[in-house]
Design a protein around this motif. Structure first.
Motif, PDB file in Angstrom:
ATOM      1  N   SER A 228       0.836  -1.200   0.000  1.00  0.00           N
ATOM      2  CA  SER A 228       0.000   0.000   0.000  1.00  0.00           C
ATOM      3  C   SER A 228       0.872   1.251   0.000  1.00  0.00           C
ATOM      4  N   ARG A 229       0.439   2.239  -0.752  1.00  0.00           N
ATOM      5  CA  ARG A 229       1.126   3.535  -0.807  1.00  0.00           C
ATOM      6  C   ARG A 229       0.401   4.504   0.111  1.00  0.00           C
ATOM      7  N   TRP A 230       1.178   5.218   0.917  1.00  0.00           N
ATOM      8  CA  TRP A 230       0.645   6.202   1.856  1.00  0.00           C
ATOM      9  C   TRP A 230       1.231   7.574   1.523  1.00  0.00           C
ATOM     10  N   ASP A 231       0.371   8.569   1.336  1.00  0.00           N
ATOM     11  CA  ASP A 231       0.792   9.941   1.028  1.00  0.00           C
ATOM     12  C   ASP A 231       0.544  10.863   2.214  1.00  0.00           C
ATOM     13  N   TYR A 232       1.396  11.852   2.338  1.00  0.00           N
ATOM     14  CA  TYR A 232       1.272  12.827   3.431  1.00  0.00           C
ATOM     15  C   TYR A 232       0.286  13.924   3.053  1.00  0.00           C
ATOM     16  N   ASP A 233      -0.597  14.267   3.995  1.00  0.00           N
ATOM     17  CA  ASP A 233      -1.572  15.340   3.815  1.00  0.00           C
ATOM     18  C   ASP A 233      -1.219  16.486   4.762  1.00  0.00           C
ATOM     19  N   PRO A 234      -0.793  17.640   4.231  1.00  0.00           N
ATOM     20  CA  PRO A 234      -0.403  18.754   5.104  1.00  0.00           C
ATOM     21  C   PRO A 234      -1.543  19.268   5.975  1.00  0.00           C
TER      22      PRO A 234
END
Length: 270
Positions: free
Chosen positions: A242-248
């Motif tokens: 799974s790919r996890w992206d950062y949310d500011p």
């Protein structure tokens, strides 16, 4: 559940502390047991930056860490160190083994160093390295998830990726897949994604995990590999990436792509 966190391109010295804290929070939330860092742990290979990176990795509270060098981990301004002492500062924090082979629970990890002291950015891959990784994979047990780690990407999704590939990449992919490789972890391009270049072989290209050196519109990102219970057969496990992206806005990482890598059709779950 066994959980591996794949990070790349930390670039300490150009890092964002708030993103670092978010990665550490996610590692604790998911109960990460193994951390793999596929290079560029520093921005300019200074002793202070290596110490910062090592402290961050310890703060993930994982049971084990496998760290490979990237091209940014070779001294640039202290150029004289490239003759005979190119990896000295890296080794002081992460050990002298630049191509570690580790059996860690359900994960069998083979590292390959694609950096070269005489090169500033591009990667290299020798015939001896291809053969060594092939041999390690062929002699591994079948049960663990067989993973190869390199800093430079061996697959290309576009023209930009092609420029980053080492020579002999196609040969390596074929030989390693035939020897039993199931997942290849890499970084360098700061472009996240999960790919299947060959049947049976998946590739995790991690973006920059914690630095502000974002490219091509990709946010900070990381990849999670997990062994999870099979709902239809409790005594078996499924492999997921799974790919996890950062949310500011939330100052947290969120799952944006989830892939069942045992699926021969390669269909995305989300």
């Amino acid at each position: 559940m066994s959980v591996l966190m794949h990070l790349s391109d930390l670039h300490f010295g150009a890092h964002e502390p708030v993103v670092c804290r978010a990665v550490q929070a996610l590692a604790r939330q998911l109960g990460v047991s193994v951390v793999v860092v596929s290079g560029d742990v520093t921005q300019r290979a200074t002793p202070e930056q290596f110490a910062q990176a090592a402290s961050f990795i310890r703060g993930l509270d994982a049971g084990a860490a496998v760290v490979l060098p990237g091209n940014h981990d070779l001294p640039l301004f202290a150029w004289w160190l490239r003759w005979g002492r190119a990896y000295q500062r890296f080794g002081q924090e992460f050990g002298p083994d630049l191509e570690p082979v580790r059996q860690l629970g359900r994960f069998f990890i083979v590292g390959v160093n694609t950096t070269r002291p005489w090169r500033h950015e591009r990667g290299s891959l020798s015939g001896a390295q291809i053969a060594r990784v092939e041999k390690e994979l062929a002699e591994a047990y079948e049960e663990p998830w067989r993973i190869v780690v390199a800093h430079h990407p061996l697959t290309a999704r576009n023209a930009q990726d092609k420029a980053h590939r080492p020579a002999r990449a196609e040969e390596a992919l074929l030989r390693w897949r035939d020897a039993g490789a199931q997942m290849l972890l890499s970084g360098h391009a700061h472009a996240a994604g999960l790919l299947q270049p060959l049947p049976g072989l998946w590739v995790s290209q991690a973006g920059t995990a914690v630095s502000h050196r974002l490219r091509h519109g990709y946010p900070n990102s990381l990849v999670i590999l997990s062994h999870e219970a099979d709902p239809g057969s409790p005594d078996k496990a499924q492999r997921w990436a799974s790919r996890w992206d950062y949310d500011p806005e939330t100052t947290a990482f969120h799952c944006v792509q989830r892939q069942w890598v045992d699926d021969p059709n390669g269909a995305l779950a989300i």
